[in-house]
Design a protein around this motif. Sequence first.
Motif, PDB file in Angstrom:
ATOM      1  N   UNK A   1     -15.132  94.579  34.808  1.00 44.15           N
ATOM      2  CA  UNK A   1     -15.332  95.429  35.971  1.00 44.15           C
ATOM      3  C   UNK A   1     -15.383  96.899  35.629  1.00 44.15           C
ATOM      4  N   UNK A   2     -15.623  97.667  36.658  1.00 42.83           N
ATOM      5  CA  UNK A   2     -15.676  99.115  36.546  1.00 42.83           C
ATOM      6  C   UNK A   2     -14.762  99.747  37.588  1.00 42.83           C
TER       7      UNK A   2
ATOM      8  N   UNK B   1     -11.233 100.720  42.148  1.00 44.06           N
ATOM      9  CA  UNK B   1     -12.157  99.684  41.690  1.00 44.06           C
ATOM     10  C   UNK B   1     -13.521  99.889  42.327  1.00 44.06           C
ATOM     11  N   UNK B   2     -14.549  99.748  41.523  1.00 45.97           N
ATOM     12  CA  UNK B   2     -15.927  99.897  41.992  1.00 45.97           C
ATOM     13  C   UNK B   2     -16.611  98.544  42.092  1.00 45.97           C
ATOM     14  N   UNK B   3     -16.453  97.730  41.039  1.00 42.62           N
ATOM     15  CA  UNK B   3     -17.142  96.450  41.019  1.00 42.62           C
ATOM     16  C   UNK B   3     -16.521  95.565  39.959  1.00 42.62           C
ATOM     17  N   UNK B   4     -16.658  94.253  40.144  1.00 39.82           N
ATOM     18  CA  UNK B   4     -16.241  93.313  39.109  1.00 39.82           C
ATOM     19  C   UNK B   4     -17.193  92.133  39.085  1.00 39.82           C
TER      20      UNK B   4
ATOM     21  N   UNK C   1     -21.041  94.722  29.255  1.00 39.32           N
ATOM     22  CA  UNK C   1     -21.157  94.726  30.712  1.00 39.32           C
ATOM     23  C   UNK C   1     -21.846  96.030  31.112  1.00 39.32           C
ATOM     24  N   UNK C   2     -22.647  95.952  32.172  1.00 37.63           N
ATOM     25  CA  UNK C   2     -23.416  97.100  32.629  1.00 37.63           C
ATOM     26  C   UNK C   2     -23.094  97.416  34.086  1.00 37.63           C
TER      27      UNK C   2
ATOM     28  N   UNK D   1     -15.857 107.098  34.912  1.00 36.36           N
ATOM     29  CA  UNK D   1     -15.984 105.655  35.113  1.00 36.36           C
ATOM     30  C   UNK D   1     -15.390 104.927  33.912  1.00 36.36           C
ATOM     31  N   UNK D   2     -14.576 103.929  34.220  1.00 40.16           N
ATOM     32  CA  UNK D   2     -13.892 103.141  33.197  1.00 40.16           C
ATOM     33  C   UNK D   2     -14.276 101.678  33.328  1.00 40.16           C
ATOM     34  N   UNK D   3     -14.549 101.039  32.196  1.00 38.40           N
ATOM     35  CA  UNK D   3     -14.725  99.596  32.228  1.00 38.40           C
ATOM     36  C   UNK D   3     -13.386  98.934  31.905  1.00 38.40           C
ATOM     37  N   UNK D   4     -13.247  97.704  32.354  1.00 34.69           N
ATOM     38  CA  UNK D   4     -11.993  96.983  32.169  1.00 34.69           C
ATOM     39  C   UNK D   4     -12.269  95.497  32.038  1.00 34.69           C
TER      40      UNK D   4
END
Length: 128
Positions: free
Chosen positions: A34-35, A46-49, A78-79, A93-96
């Motif tokens: 996610x982002x 949280x933006x999206x997963x 992941x994009x 923005x952070x990915x997780x």
Amino acid sequence: VQLQASGGGLVQAGGSLRLSCAASGITLDYYSLGWFRQAPGKEREAVSCISSSGSSRVYADSVKGRFAISRDVARNTVYLQMNSLKPEDTAVYYCAANKFIGCPRTITHYTVSNQDYWGQGTLVTVSS
């Protein structure tokens, strides 16, 4: 284990950017990804997963219809495709990644504390 986020930058309102997050040291196949984003003076949100299978994708209301999350198993990446960007999208923005909590149906249940690994963050600035 490392998640390397990239793709941020300066863009005018209405423009597009694609963020990437490449993993090393782990295989992302078994992880939900996610982002999150964090604007100055605000909490990380949280933006999206996307689920480990890729079958479930969830978005915050503020980005629905404009952002799209995807994953490439072969590239272990992941994009986040971001279209119709607005000044209020400006943030780091952070990915997780997490292995056990997954990508819940409600984005508010996708929390900072549930993540196992984090990328270093990439800055997105949207000018008006």
